[in-house]
Design an enzyme around this catalytic site. Structure first.
Site, short mmCIF file in Angstrom:
data_model
loop_
_atom_site.label_atom_id
_atom_site.label_comp_id
_atom_site.label_asym_id
_atom_site.label_seq_id
_atom_site.Cartn_x
_atom_site.Cartn_y
_atom_site.Cartn_z
CB THR A 46 0.65 22.13 0.90
OG1 THR A 46 0.12 20.83 0.68
CG2 THR A 46 1.93 22.30 0.08
CB THR A 48 -5.87 21.32 1.68
OG1 THR A 48 -6.42 22.63 1.58
CG2 THR A 48 -6.98 20.29 1.62
CB CYS A 49 -1.46 18.22 1.85
SG CYS A 49 -1.76 18.65 0.12
CB SER A 50 -0.42 19.76 6.68
OG SER A 50 0.77 19.55 5.97
#
Length: 160
Positions: A46, A48-50
């Site tokens: 996803t 922000t996660c990545s």
């Protein structure tokens, strides 16, 4: 009830991807006798996660180790295949253990579930980071929904 500083991590089964396929990891054993920087996020791959969350911990791995952290771990309500592929794509290597909480058992046990069913994502984990020392939560940085302000590697590093 949401986990808080001073609470013990529940003993549940998570999974990691190995060359032999998904391998069970009991949290009681994983956290035993170690200082662990654990961070969790809504989903692998996803935005922000990545782009920010996982890369920040990969980048700050050496600094965290220098401050006494034995293990850095990323947890998400995804299966071990997804977490393994994402870890490879993000060059997490041996720096960040990619913990799969596929059924959300750990996430629910600590009260960090986040229902994103209305967006077609199901029940996920809230975004947070915590320092766990020998199975006990020493610091906890829980994000407000949609935010990425306090669960980053630099904040946790500043708490060591």
């Amino acid at each position: 009830m949401t986990i808080k500083v001073g609470d013990r991590i529940p003993d549940v089964t998570l999974y990691v991807m190995s060359d032999q396929g998904p391998q069970a990891v009991k949290t009681g054993e994983f956290f035993k006798g170690k200082k662990v920087a654990l961070f969790a996020l809504p989903g692998a791959f996803t935005p922000t996660c990545s782009a920010k969350h996982l890369p920040g911990f990969v980048e700050k791995y050496g600094d965290l180790k220098a401050k006494g952290v034995d293990q850095v771990a990323c947890l998400s309500v995804n299966d071990a295949f997804v977490m393994g592929a994402w870890g490879k794509q993000q060059n997490a290597g041996d720096k960040v253990e990619m913990l799969a909480d596929g059924s959300g058992e750990f996430t629910k046990a600590i009260g960090m579930e986040f229902d994103l069913s209305a967006r077609g994502l199901g029940v996920r984990s809230q975004r947070y980071s915590m320092l766990v020392d020998d199975g006990v939560v020493k610091s906890l940085n829980l994000e407000k929904p949609g935010a990425f302000e306090v669960s980053d590697a630099s904040t946790l590093l500043g708490q060591l």
